[in-house]
Scaffold this active site. Structure first.
Site, PDB file in Angstrom:
ATOM      1  N   LYS A 294       0.847  -1.189   0.000  1.00 59.96           N
ATOM      2  CA  LYS A 294       0.000   0.000   0.000  1.00 59.96           C
ATOM      3  C   LYS A 294       0.884   1.240   0.000  1.00 59.96           C
ATOM      4  O   LYS A 294       2.004   1.242   0.478  1.00 59.96           O
ATOM      5  CB  LYS A 294      -0.908   0.006   1.234  1.00 59.96           C
ATOM      6  CG  LYS A 294      -1.814  -1.218   1.328  1.00 59.96           C
ATOM      7  CD  LYS A 294      -2.914  -1.190   0.290  1.00 59.96           C
ATOM      8  CE  LYS A 294      -3.751  -2.462   0.339  1.00 59.96           C
ATOM      9  NZ  LYS A 294      -3.191  -3.550  -0.466  1.00 59.96           N
ATOM     10  N   ASP A 295       0.297   2.318  -0.471  1.00 61.24           N
ATOM     11  CA  ASP A 295       1.014   3.562  -0.697  1.00 61.24           C
ATOM     12  C   ASP A 295       1.382   4.265   0.597  1.00 61.24           C
ATOM     13  O   ASP A 295       0.845   3.988   1.666  1.00 61.24           O
ATOM     14  CB  ASP A 295       0.100   4.457  -1.537  1.00 61.24           C
ATOM     15  CG  ASP A 295       0.701   5.794  -1.862  1.00 61.24           C
ATOM     16  OD1 ASP A 295       1.918   5.844  -2.074  1.00 61.24           O
ATOM     17  OD2 ASP A 295      -0.039   6.781  -1.906  1.00 61.24           O
TER      18      ASP A 295
END
Length: 662
Positions: A294-295
């Site tokens: 995930k970012d």
């Protein structure tokens, strides 16, 4: 459905660190099915920035999006590009400021046009808004393989009589923990550490034994009498391998070997988060598993599994760590596997929008009913004047001197000062050791390649390049595949529009087949796929097949022979849907006065019992709050691009409007 061409619009944003179900990491890609982008198919959730980890990554900044005329945001006056230097690249002691402003440096970057992103599917008029003014305006919840959206909603610890008491976390002093950690990590010459048992009781000795064994995996303990005093002596149980392999005999047989938990994190990417957790738990990062990365510049919620670490120890981290929360603990027999997720659910706020209610309604209905072109987003291609796809093309051409030159040569663009100095040293001396000395950070791609050149010499660039981790090496060639695919899908839509035509490809299971004339009416544009080039794919039976061949021929590559003499760089190819229709799409326009207030509750807000925000019927600003779910390997930026009708490149944003909203 109507296709529109990109025109002279502007997107003013400071960062492309937008969480996406983006590309596959290379190790995953090698194993994946050819169906890489179907909804609810197995795929891989990818890394938010799909260029290898260079020292040059641009930190996440808020993003301002505008269409048509440049406008000043009411809270942060615009700065002209020529007038003020951008020092936002300063990080961990890096010198502040520079000869050029950030906007000036990004003049050398890529635009969407450079990577084949040119079409829109909807006919509505674009409008402006601010994306990620706050990282909390972008929230990502993982969708598991069972279709359940991950939420952090339970901080309780599973009851287990075999868990030690809470005293294990406080019985050791800071100095004792330091000595034990140095012993555990072989940081000194000691073979053991003795801890005196003050106020000696059997219960106290038991707690110390439990504390050392649970907090410092790989250490064993015993009790010794020394001059009438009791000591707990810690020592290594099984050499250096013990740290990577948590204690087998201390784990109850009836309990699953893996503790699964939901990780809520703010402004930290998945690998950084796992490195932090492993540091605090004093274990190797490789005992963690997850379904997708995930970012960073977002709030994200995802499931993580860890081998033989108790929920009790994990929950204790909630007292130690900022911007993390762990919960929803359970013990399971198996770890998590990359790509087992069904996708991600996004909650995105676009602040200070200029679109009318009618424009917003038209844009969101189009996103819901038609979708967006499944382009690979700008993150796939890097942030500087040397795109990652150029390096990938040189690898496929077997042009190793060019590979070396593209990675190491000086370039215009946003880079940290020490990397600029490293490149200058390289250009001047071609001495890898001298250039490496200019780099305080050796783990980036440039540092790894220089280390390889120092080890293997300038005549063995292939081996030197091989020092870079395999996943990062393969990202370059996957970037080239993505570059070809983006260009080809734009040509396909320009040539044939948004309806299936004979010769298009569709998937039956994992196998691509052609649409025949008599079957055209049985398919929609949402069924059509196009290949990423490789030796194990087929190409459409119409003009776009010739376009593939022409593009690869122009790049001195043989479309009929995509096998490389180095097996790692042989491309098998894959298929990707050309249009993605998001699921679970909903939206609302809300009015607000304070640009700093959150416009929706997070999982942690709900756990803490915070009431949801209440909106007035009128306010100084308007925001679009949108929710949607995407399958793996698709880019949320491309969905937002379709709504706003914007070029999402940093170059376009910064040239047209140099506003950084903090």
């Amino acid at each position: 459905m109507e296709i529109t061409e990109m025109t002279g619009v502007s997107l003013k944003r400071g960062s492309l660190a937008v969480e996406d179900n983006d590309s596959l990491t290379p190790a995953e890609e090698a194993k994946r099915q050819k169906v890489s982008e179907g909804w609810l198919t197995k795929g891989q959730d990818g890394i938010d920035n799909n260029s290898p980890p260079s020292c040059e990554n641009v930190p996440g900044l808020p993003e301002v999006v505008s269409a048509g005329k440049r406008k000043k945001h009411s809270d942060a006056p615009l700065q002209e590009e020529e007038e003020e230097e951008e020092d936002g690249l300063s990080e961990e002691g890096e010198e502040e400021g520079g000869a050029e402003s950030f906007a000036d440096m990004m003049k050398h970057g890529l635009t969407e046009l450079d990577v084949g992103i040119t079409k829109f599917v909807s006919s509505h008029q674009g409008f402006s808004g601010i994306l990620k003014e706050r990282y909390s305006d972008f929230v990502v919840h993982e969708i598991g393989k069972d279709g359940r959206i991950s939420h952090l909603d339970d901080l309780s610890i599973p009851v287990d009589e075999e868990d030690p008491s809470e005293d294990v976390f406080t019985v050791l002093t800071a100095e004792e923990k330091q000595r034990l950690e140095e012993l555990q990590l072989f940081k000194n010459k000691e073979t053991s550490v003795a801890i005196e048992v003050v106020e000696d009781t059997k219960e106290k000795r038991t707690v110390i034994h439990q504390a050392i064994k649970s907090l410092f995996p790989g250490l064993e303990t015993k009790t010794e009498d020394r001059e009438g005093k009791k000591y707990i002596v810690a020592y290594h149980a099984a050499g250096r391998k013990a740290l990577a392999n948590p204690r087998k005999h201390s784990w109850p047989k009836s309990r699953g070997s893996y503790c699964h938990f939901v990780l809520y994190k703010e402004n930290k990417d998945t690998m950084d988060a796992i490195n932090v957790l492993s540091k605090y738990l004093r274990v190797k990062p490789n005992i963690f598993s997850y379904m997708g990365t995930k970012d960073k510049r977002a709030i994200t919620v995802q499931e993580i599994a860890v081998l033989k670490i108790t929920a009790q120890r994990l929950a204790h981290l909630n007292k130690c760590l900022m911007n993390f929360k762990l919960g929803n603990f359970s013990y399971q027999k198996n770890p998590l596997k990359l790509g087992e997720l069904q996708g991600n659910h996004f909650t995105v706020v676009l602040r200070n929008i200029t679109g009318t209610d009618g424009q917003v309604e038209q844009a969101m209905n189009s996103l819901k009913e038609i979708g967006f072109i499944n382009y690979y987003g700008m993150q796939r291609f890097g942030t500087t004047a040397v795109p990652t796809y150029q390096v990938g093309r040189a690898i496929l051409q077997n042009s190793w001197a060019e590979v070396m030159d593209l990675i190491l040569k000086p370039r215009s663009g946003a880079e940290k000062g020490y990397l600029v100095k490293c490149r200058e040293e390289w250009a001047k001396t071609k001495d890898p050791a001298a250039a490496l000395r200019k780099l305080p950070v050796k783990r980036c791609v440039e540092g790894q390649l220089l280390r390889g050149l120092s080890k293997y010499g300038m005549k063995n660039i292939v081996s030197a390049f091989g020092i870079i981790p395999r996943n990062n090496r393969l990202m370059y060639i996957h970037s080239y595949q993505s570059y070809v695919w983006n260009n080809m899908v734009s040509k396909r839509i320009e040539e044939y529009g948004l309806t299936p035509v004979p010769g298009d490809l569709v998937l039956k299971g994992a196998t691509a087949t052609y649409i025949e004339e008599e079957d055209v009416n049985n398919y929609s544009i949402h069924d059509v796929v196009m290949p990423l080039p490789g030796f194990d794919v087929i190409y459409p039976k119409h003009k776009i097949s010739d376009a593939y061949r022409e593009m690869l021929t122009a790049d001195n590559l043989d479309i009929d022979n995509m096998r490389h003499k180095i097996r790692d760089y042989s491309l098998s190819g894959a298929y990707r849907k050309i249009i993605i229709r998001p699921q679970n799409v909903s939206w609302e326009v809300v009015a607000y006065d304070d640009p700093k207030i959150p416009l929706f509750n997070t999982d942690v807000d709900n756990l803490e019992g915070k009431p949801p925000p209440v909106f007035a019927s009128e306010g100084k600003y308007r925001a679009l709050k949108m929710d949607f779910s995407l399958p793996p390997s698709t880019y949320a930026t491309m969905a937002i691009r379709e709504v706003l009708k914007m070029d999402t490149s940093i170059k376009n944003q910064t040239q047209l409007n140099t506003t950084w909203l903090r």
